[in-house]
Design a protein around this motif. Sequence first.
Motif, PDB file in Angstrom:
ATOM      1  N   GLU A  32      37.438  38.162  44.148  1.00 30.47           N
ATOM      2  CA  GLU A  32      38.599  37.476  42.420  1.00 30.47           C
ATOM      3  C   GLU A  32      37.868  37.278  41.700  1.00 30.47           C
ATOM      4  OE1 GLU A  32      42.167  34.458  41.438  1.00 30.47           O
ATOM      5  OE2 GLU A  32      41.786  35.286  43.814  1.00 30.47           O
ATOM      6  N   ARG A  73      37.058  38.741  37.795  1.00 32.90           N
ATOM      7  CA  ARG A  73      37.835  38.238  36.609  1.00 32.90           C
ATOM      8  C   ARG A  73      36.356  37.928  35.952  1.00 32.90           C
ATOM      9  NH1 ARG A  73      40.019  34.461  38.352  1.00 32.90           N
ATOM     10  NH2 ARG A  73      41.894  34.445  38.028  1.00 32.90           N
ATOM     11  N   ILE A  89      44.796  38.995  36.801  1.00 31.09           N
ATOM     12  CA  ILE A  89      43.691  38.869  36.009  1.00 31.09           C
ATOM     13  C   ILE A  89      43.325  39.453  34.910  1.00 31.09           C
ATOM     14  CG2 ILE A  89      41.718  38.811  36.680  1.00 31.09           C
ATOM     15  CD1 ILE A  89      42.139  39.557  40.258  1.00 31.09           C
ATOM     16  N   GLU A 148      45.237  37.539  33.034  1.00 31.14           N
ATOM     17  CA  GLU A 148      44.550  36.378  32.260  1.00 31.14           C
ATOM     18  C   GLU A 148      43.059  36.572  31.587  1.00 31.14           C
ATOM     19  OE1 GLU A 148      43.922  34.918  35.997  1.00 31.14           O
ATOM     20  OE2 GLU A 148      45.912  34.267  37.034  1.00 31.14           O
ATOM     21  N   ALA A 149      42.491  37.240  31.900  1.00 28.17           N
ATOM     22  CA  ALA A 149      41.400  37.715  31.131  1.00 28.17           C
ATOM     23  C   ALA A 149      41.554  38.117  29.493  1.00 28.17           C
ATOM     24  CB  ALA A 149      40.679  38.354  31.831  1.00 28.17           C
TER      25      ALA A 149
END
Length: 680
Positions: A18, A22, A300, A303-304
């Motif tokens: 993970e 990310r 993810i 979030e990036a």
Amino acid sequence: MAKTKKYSIKTTDKKTLEKWYRLLTVGRAIDEKAPNYLKQAIGWSYHAPYAGHDGIQLAIGQVFEKGKDHLFPYYRDMMTAFSAGLTAEELILNGISKDTDPASGGRHMSNHFAKPEWNIHNVSSCTGNHTQQAAGVGRAMKYYNGEGVIISSQGESSVSEGYVYEAINGASREEVPVIFVFQDNGYGIAVPKEDQTANRKVADNFRGFKNLKIIHCNGKDVFDSMNAMREAKEWALENQQPVIVHANCVRIHSHSNSDRHELYRDENERNYVKEYDPIAKYRRMLLRYERFTEKDLEKIEEEAKKIVKDAHKKALKAPDPKPDSIFDYVSPEPYKASKYPDGTHNDSGNKRKLIEALNETLKAEFKANPDTFLYGQDVAHKDKGGIFNVSKGLQQEFGKERVFNGPIAEDYITGTANGMSRFDEKIRVVIEGAEFADYFWPAMEQLVDSTHDYWRSNGKFVPNVTIRLASGGYIGGGLYHSQNIEGALSTLPGLRIVYPSFADDAAGLLRTSMRSRGMTMFMEPKALYNDPKAATPIPDDFEVPFGKARIRREGEDVTIVTYGNTTHMSLDAAEKLQDELDMSVEVIDIRSLIPLDTDTIIESVKKTNKVLVVHEDKVFSGFGAEIAAQISDAAFEYLDGPVMRVGSTFTPVGFNRILEKAILPDTDKIYASLKKLAEY
């Protein structure tokens, strides 16, 4: 570093997978956003996209341990820097050249990522030259029993540079823990690699090198890259030897935002490289092996986007560099000569020759500072210490690890001196940059890079190096043994240049150079090494400050400004004018070219109203031209005649003594000009 089992999609823990995804996703988002800054006139005017290099760059950053290892990234290493710990905001600060950019405060090109306080080094735009600096850090790492490795990263085409071969040859010969990573995307801008290298894989050009391990990997694949970099680091640490990691990559986009790859890559090729996108492959693997769900990865990715958006907002609000900051960090404050603040003494005691002054000062400073090193060509062999024996006896007294020979590779000598000083601020390196000053030209690229390290890094790093060069003629040496090069060197900001004429100044200036931070070019008039005219008494621990001229003869009617070999000729010419015309001549030995004691020169001109500038170098474009220009600017109203100059003819220096005499200045030529000026 203990050996560990290999990474794979099945065995690597989910937390690590993970984290990698990310990093890859945030990094690629910034990589793709970077060209928009230029389109909006915000910055990032140079961007070299790394897309296609994701696997190897992630791996480099993940094996790097800040504070222990040293990392030399190149201009395409955005993901490397991000994986090594730089934040998204710091990447954007560098891209848009903000004052708070941790690499250089906006002084260096965008896409040159660094954080010197973590040992992520600020490197030049001259691609591949940092390999020599990495080798120098490796030498220091080994000497001081450091626990880390040095990682030097570059594209495969820059390996064509000669100094890269010198770096890898030197690292192999010296057996130092340096990992040279070649990120092979098949192109050097628009030049395909078949036009660059004899072997299809450039690493194979080094197959015959002793003490060198070569590892090939798929730089597009996260797991293969991680395994290759871990294997390389384990090998370098355990064997204290260099490694090449050759990573096969693809370049998905143009070389940079000033390049158009559609002009030299057809549509089939451009589509082909997109199919090998490392992130797309990694994402497919995470799903295929059911390590993550589509929903997990989308989270993810969202979030990036937020990370990049927040970093963008913060970076835009950061301050820009201030215009008046351009004068900060050009050159560091030198060691202050407190015992002899004006660089003079009472001339008592036994006289020492100039060569003795240099040799004894080197020995004294080596005793005073155990973190001092000296190397160069032929400087440490039995009872010999260089062509002229300046360093005679140093190796016997201080050992082979502190005083040693370098290869006949002037740029390697200079580049590794820069590298050694990167390991620790306390280190002082003295090099004989070449056996004769004329041979120093191959090192000019490394010298230029070193002179702006302090400015380019915004004061975070300065090489603490003294470069000794035997300079000038009057020995019947001819080409490559009798030229002067200080005029060309004086155009480089960040470089101090000193040029003594007498033994005491040679001792005092060398001591100040070795105790100071920064780069000093120490020019030695080799014709005066053993000349009784240059011999003087030398007090113990004598110091001469930079930028402080010495009035060698007081006078009222004419001023001569000079240095080096011509100081003695000028003194003789001044004495002759006194005897024949009863005119007194003031002779100023500047000793230090950069910084220059303009105040002493101008005060003398105000007194005498006439000035003759004399040096051994060519009159045309010699350093005297700068002195004359400064006098004209600052003291024109005090002049009662033209600023005249004496020096060599605008020719090389010939070998035959008849030719040498016709070319170089001498007492008669100086006297003739001095008399002409005095009678003006």
